[in-house]
Design a protein around this motif. Structure first.
Motif, PDB file in Angstrom:
ATOM      1  N   LEU A   2      10.286   1.196  -4.207  1.00 52.72           N
ATOM      2  CA  LEU A   2       9.288   0.139  -4.039  1.00 52.72           C
ATOM      3  C   LEU A   2       9.317  -0.438  -2.628  1.00 52.72           C
ATOM      4  N   LYS A   3      10.497  -0.545  -2.042  1.00 52.94           N
ATOM      5  CA  LYS A   3      10.597  -1.033  -0.664  1.00 52.94           C
ATOM      6  C   LYS A   3       9.930  -0.052   0.301  1.00 52.94           C
ATOM      7  N   ALA A   4      10.080   1.233   0.030  1.00 52.23           N
ATOM      8  CA  ALA A   4       9.415   2.235   0.866  1.00 52.23           C
ATOM      9  C   ALA A   4       7.904   2.078   0.773  1.00 52.23           C
ATOM     10  N   ARG A   5       7.414   1.792  -0.446  1.00 51.90           N
ATOM     11  CA  ARG A   5       5.965   1.592  -0.613  1.00 51.90           C
ATOM     12  C   ARG A   5       5.497   0.336   0.129  1.00 51.90           C
ATOM     13  N   LEU A   6       6.290  -0.726   0.093  1.00 51.98           N
ATOM     14  CA  LEU A   6       5.938  -1.938   0.830  1.00 51.98           C
ATOM     15  C   LEU A   6       5.907  -1.684   2.334  1.00 51.98           C
ATOM     16  N   SER A  13      13.466  10.450 -13.039  1.00 51.76           N
ATOM     17  CA  SER A  13      12.560  11.522 -13.416  1.00 51.76           C
ATOM     18  C   SER A  13      12.947  12.194 -14.729  1.00 51.76           C
ATOM     19  N   ASP A  14      14.206  12.016 -15.168  1.00 47.89           N
ATOM     20  CA  ASP A  14      14.629  12.647 -16.413  1.00 47.89           C
ATOM     21  C   ASP A  14      14.647  11.670 -17.590  1.00 47.89           C
ATOM     22  N   ALA A  15      14.181  10.422 -17.355  1.00 48.23           N
ATOM     23  CA  ALA A  15      14.223   9.409 -18.409  1.00 48.23           C
ATOM     24  C   ALA A  15      13.008   9.546 -19.321  1.00 48.23           C
ATOM     25  N   ARG A  16      13.231   9.461 -20.629  1.00 40.27           N
ATOM     26  CA  ARG A  16      12.139   9.578 -21.589  1.00 40.27           C
ATOM     27  C   ARG A  16      12.180   8.483 -22.647  1.00 40.27           C
ATOM     28  N   GLU A  17      13.224   7.681 -22.689  1.00 32.70           N
ATOM     29  CA  GLU A  17      13.342   6.693 -23.747  1.00 32.70           C
ATOM     30  C   GLU A  17      12.311   5.579 -23.576  1.00 32.70           C
ATOM     31  N   SER A  18      11.992   4.902 -24.698  1.00 31.14           N
ATOM     32  CA  SER A  18      10.947   3.875 -24.693  1.00 31.14           C
ATOM     33  C   SER A  18      11.274   2.714 -23.771  1.00 31.14           C
ATOM     34  N   SER A  19      12.555   2.405 -23.572  1.00 33.08           N
ATOM     35  CA  SER A  19      12.937   1.289 -22.709  1.00 33.08           C
ATOM     36  C   SER A  19      12.460   1.511 -21.276  1.00 33.08           C
ATOM     37  N   TRP A  20      12.373   2.777 -20.870  1.00 34.18           N
ATOM     38  CA  TRP A  20      11.892   3.084 -19.526  1.00 34.18           C
ATOM     39  C   TRP A  20      10.439   2.653 -19.385  1.00 34.18           C
ATOM     40  N   TYR A  21       9.629   2.899 -20.415  1.00 33.00           N
ATOM     41  CA  TYR A  21       8.221   2.514 -20.348  1.00 33.00           C
ATOM     42  C   TYR A  21       8.061   0.998 -20.379  1.00 33.00           C
ATOM     43  N   THR A  22       8.906   0.314 -21.141  1.00 30.53           N
ATOM     44  CA  THR A  22       8.875  -1.147 -21.163  1.00 30.53           C
ATOM     45  C   THR A  22       9.218  -1.701 -19.789  1.00 30.53           C
ATOM     46  N   ARG A  23      10.247  -1.149 -19.175  1.00 35.24           N
ATOM     47  CA  ARG A  23      10.653  -1.597 -17.848  1.00 35.24           C
ATOM     48  C   ARG A  23       9.569  -1.307 -16.820  1.00 35.24           C
ATOM     49  N   ARG A  24       8.885  -0.201 -16.992  1.00 34.01           N
ATOM     50  CA  ARG A  24       7.817   0.151 -16.062  1.00 34.01           C
ATOM     51  C   ARG A  24       6.718  -0.898 -16.060  1.00 34.01           C
ATOM     52  N   ALA A  25       6.410  -1.459 -17.240  1.00 33.42           N
ATOM     53  CA  ALA A  25       5.394  -2.503 -17.325  1.00 33.42           C
ATOM     54  C   ALA A  25       5.818  -3.730 -16.535  1.00 33.42           C
ATOM     55  N   SER A  26       7.081  -4.106 -16.639  1.00 29.50           N
ATOM     56  CA  SER A  26       7.584  -5.255 -15.899  1.00 29.50           C
ATOM     57  C   SER A  26       7.568  -4.994 -14.403  1.00 29.50           C
ATOM     58  N   ILE A  27       7.930  -3.791 -14.007  1.00 31.40           N
ATOM     59  CA  ILE A  27       7.986  -3.446 -12.590  1.00 31.40           C
ATOM     60  C   ILE A  27       6.600  -3.501 -11.960  1.00 31.40           C
ATOM     61  N   SER A  28       5.556  -3.193 -12.726  1.00 35.01           N
ATOM     62  CA  SER A  28       4.195  -3.296 -12.200  1.00 35.01           C
ATOM     63  C   SER A  28       3.903  -4.711 -11.723  1.00 35.01           C
ATOM     64  N   ALA A  29       4.250  -5.687 -12.564  1.00 35.67           N
ATOM     65  CA  ALA A  29       4.012  -7.087 -12.208  1.00 35.67           C
ATOM     66  C   ALA A  29       4.894  -7.510 -11.048  1.00 35.67           C
ATOM     67  N   ILE A  30       6.124  -7.047 -11.048  1.00 34.02           N
ATOM     68  CA  ILE A  30       7.055  -7.395  -9.973  1.00 34.02           C
ATOM     69  C   ILE A  30       6.570  -6.838  -8.639  1.00 34.02           C
ATOM     70  N   TYR A  31       6.125  -5.592  -8.650  1.00 32.83           N
ATOM     71  CA  TYR A  31       5.631  -5.012  -7.395  1.00 32.83           C
ATOM     72  C   TYR A  31       4.409  -5.772  -6.895  1.00 32.83           C
ATOM     73  N   LEU A  32       3.507  -6.130  -7.801  1.00 27.83           N
ATOM     74  CA  LEU A  32       2.305  -6.852  -7.393  1.00 27.83           C
ATOM     75  C   LEU A  32       2.668  -8.196  -6.774  1.00 27.83           C
ATOM     76  N   GLN A  67       4.369 -10.281   0.490  1.00 29.35           N
ATOM     77  CA  GLN A  67       4.378  -9.592   1.780  1.00 29.35           C
ATOM     78  C   GLN A  67       3.219 -10.057   2.659  1.00 29.35           C
ATOM     79  N   LEU A  68       2.084 -10.387   2.055  1.00 32.34           N
ATOM     80  CA  LEU A  68       0.931 -10.833   2.841  1.00 32.34           C
ATOM     81  C   LEU A  68       1.204 -12.145   3.552  1.00 32.34           C
ATOM     82  N   THR A  69       1.960 -13.014   2.908  1.00 32.82           N
ATOM     83  CA  THR A  69       2.199 -14.340   3.470  1.00 32.82           C
ATOM     84  C   THR A  69       3.537 -14.443   4.193  1.00 32.82           C
ATOM     85  N   SER A  70       4.486 -13.547   3.857  1.00 34.08           N
ATOM     86  CA  SER A  70       5.810 -13.598   4.482  1.00 34.08           C
ATOM     87  C   SER A  70       6.390 -12.186   4.579  1.00 34.08           C
TER      88      SER A  70
END
Length: 219
Positions: free
Chosen positions: A92-96, A144-163, A169-172
């Motif tokens: 995520l830092k690389a994307r920022l 890349s090898d993770a398939r358990e449901s917890s990974w998908y739950t965490r992915r939803a949270s990470i979307s909001a965190i990245y946003l 980043q725009l302000t600071s």
């Protein structure tokens, strides 16, 4: 709109021009000057050609925004691949970091995605979709090898965190990386990903609207 071989090639050539010309029809027009020999042209594309290749008015600019977002997302792994084992935060830092050269243009770019017409209210879905795609790619790269449901739950949270981090980043810009770390650490302990995402995304969207409205893009 459906991309032709010519429009796809010119879109790619327009990406480096965003740093100096922003997400504009001018950047698309000037892209033709970067065509490699033996096909380079001496003059920019006329406006009618920009419309024919990329869409009328702001649609052409949205096409360029989407192309830039796709390119930045595709480069996430190579831009963060300096360590043998990558964490989601590293990716995520690389994307920022890829935002940094065009940071001053991003509020307007996201406003373009959120407004299809000046007569319609802003729509947060394209921005939320962008964050979800970044999150999905980051989680896939780091796990890349993770398939358990917890990974998908965490992915939803990470979307909001990245946003939220992108908004910060725009302000600071200088503290965006540390801010991202703090959000990831808090999310790690909370374990309320889906509930938090709904609230977090609502807050972030309101903040986005405040920034782009103050720039005069959203009225």
């Amino acid at each position: 709109m459906r991309m032709t071989t010519t429009s796809a090639k010119l879109l790619k050539l327009a990406l480096p021009l965003i740093e100096t010309h922003g997400f504009t029809r001018e950047a698309l027009s000037l892209s033709v000057l970067s065509l490699p020999s033996p096909t380079p042209l001496a003059h920019p594309l006329p406006d009618a050609s920009v419309t024919a290749l990329f869409g009328p008015g702001d649609d052409a600019r949205r096409t360029l925004v989407h192309a830039w977002l796709d390119d930045a997302r595709c480069r996430m792994k190579e831009d963060s691949d300096s360590e043998a084992v990558l964490k989601v935060g590293d990716v995520l830092k690389a994307r920022l970091r890829s935002n940094e050269p065009v940071l001053k243009y991003l509020p307007e770019a996201f406003a373009l995605l959120a407004t299809s017409s000046p007569l319609l209210p802003a729509d947060p879905i394209p921005i939320i979709k962008h964050a979800a795609q970044v999150s999905n790619q980051a989680c896939w790269i780091a796990h890349s090898d993770a398939r358990e449901s917890s990974w998908y739950t965490r992915r939803a949270s990470i979307s909001a965190i990245y946003l939220a981090a992108e908004l910060h980043q725009l302000t600071s810009p200088r503290t965006a990386s540390a801010f991202l770390d703090s959000l990831l650490e808090n999310a790690e302990h909370a374990e309320k990903a889906l509930d938090e995402t709904t609230l977090f995304t609502s807050y972030v969207w309101k903040s986005w609207r405040g920034i782009v409205k103050s720039s005069g893009v959203l009225l």
